[in-house]
Design a protein around this motif. Sequence first.
Motif, short mmCIF file in Angstrom:
data_model
loop_
_atom_site.label_atom_id
_atom_site.label_comp_id
_atom_site.label_asym_id
_atom_site.label_seq_id
_atom_site.Cartn_x
_atom_site.Cartn_y
_atom_site.Cartn_z
N LYS A 129 0.87 -1.18 0.00
CA LYS A 129 0.00 0.00 0.00
C LYS A 129 0.90 1.22 0.00
CE LYS A 129 -4.28 -1.64 2.14
NZ LYS A 129 -5.23 -1.47 3.27
N TYR A 130 0.56 2.20 -0.82
CA TYR A 130 1.40 3.39 -0.94
C TYR A 130 0.53 4.63 -1.09
CZ TYR A 130 0.45 2.68 -5.92
OH TYR A 130 -0.17 2.50 -7.13
N ALA A 131 1.17 5.78 -0.87
CA ALA A 131 0.47 7.06 -1.00
C ALA A 131 1.25 7.95 -1.95
CB ALA A 131 0.36 7.73 0.37
N ARG A 132 0.51 8.77 -2.68
CA ARG A 132 1.13 9.76 -3.57
C ARG A 132 0.68 11.15 -3.17
NH1 ARG A 132 0.09 12.98 -7.95
NH2 ARG A 132 1.79 13.22 -9.49
N ARG A 133 1.63 11.99 -2.82
CA ARG A 133 1.33 13.36 -2.46
C ARG A 133 1.21 14.19 -3.74
NH1 ARG A 133 -0.66 15.92 1.79
NH2 ARG A 133 0.98 15.48 3.29
N GLY A 134 0.03 14.75 -3.96
CA GLY A 134 -0.22 15.54 -5.16
C GLY A 134 -0.19 17.02 -4.89
N ASN A 135 -0.23 17.82 -5.94
CA ASN A 135 -0.25 19.27 -5.79
C ASN A 135 -1.60 19.75 -5.23
OD1 ASN A 135 2.36 19.54 -6.82
ND2 ASN A 135 1.62 19.68 -8.94
N GLU A 136 -2.68 19.18 -5.73
CA GLU A 136 -4.02 19.59 -5.31
C GLU A 136 -4.71 18.55 -4.46
OE1 GLU A 136 -6.23 20.64 -8.74
OE2 GLU A 136 -4.90 22.28 -9.33
N SER A 137 -4.47 17.28 -4.69
CA SER A 137 -5.09 16.22 -3.90
C SER A 137 -4.15 15.02 -3.81
CB SER A 137 -6.44 15.79 -4.50
OG SER A 137 -6.24 15.25 -5.79
N ASP A 138 -4.34 14.23 -2.78
CA ASP A 138 -3.52 13.04 -2.58
C ASP A 138 -4.26 11.81 -3.08
OD1 ASP A 138 -1.67 14.68 -1.30
OD2 ASP A 138 -2.68 14.42 0.64
N SER A 139 -3.52 10.78 -3.40
CA SER A 139 -4.13 9.51 -3.83
C SER A 139 -3.42 8.37 -3.12
CB SER A 139 -4.04 9.35 -5.34
OG SER A 139 -2.69 9.33 -5.76
#
Length: 203
Positions: free
Chosen positions: A143-153
């Motif tokens: 399981k992983y997370a991606r930090r986005g500019n406007e929203s995370d996924s």
Amino acid sequence: MALINCPECSKSISDQSISCSSCGFPTARAVPSSLQQAEDDNNNSRASSRQRQKNSGCSGATIFLFIIIFVIGAWLMDGYDNYTEKSKQYSENQSEPEESSQVQESVFDSTLTQIPMVLSGSGEDGRYFLISHFASYGIENVKYARRGNESDSFGEMQIDCTNHKIRKTSLENLDALTSADLGDWYTPTPDWTDQDIVNFICK
């Protein structure tokens, strides 16, 4: 006025008298009065009976009215309880996104292992973080997370390091990954983030 004989003692008495002056026997004139009294009593009895029936009918109607009021009151109370319960559920549902957002923020606040993005380009480097990782029956579960500019996924991936196959899903809600469908197995694209994650896990 005429004289008549008393039916009892045969003495002469007036036809206007109501009883014989000698023996006291009631005359024919007295009989209609008695019958009238009896008829009046009978009429009074009937009137009293009708009044009782009327009163009984009123009592029945009153009881029926009270039953109708009670049923309507119970129905209204049940409707109000249902409305209150639905309002409560709606409020809870409205607050879930905020709670989920707080959970997701707490994921990034914790110490996470950064997954280096080498093949996919420097633009993705520093955005991917490992949440959890375990192996089961030769399959790596990630399981992983991606930090986005406007929203995370958030993503979940199963990796078959031996056969170089993966299957995965990506969502904006971390909790939704628990019941998400990972789809079919496929070979990751060589220069995309999937391959960077595979290289990090299968190193």
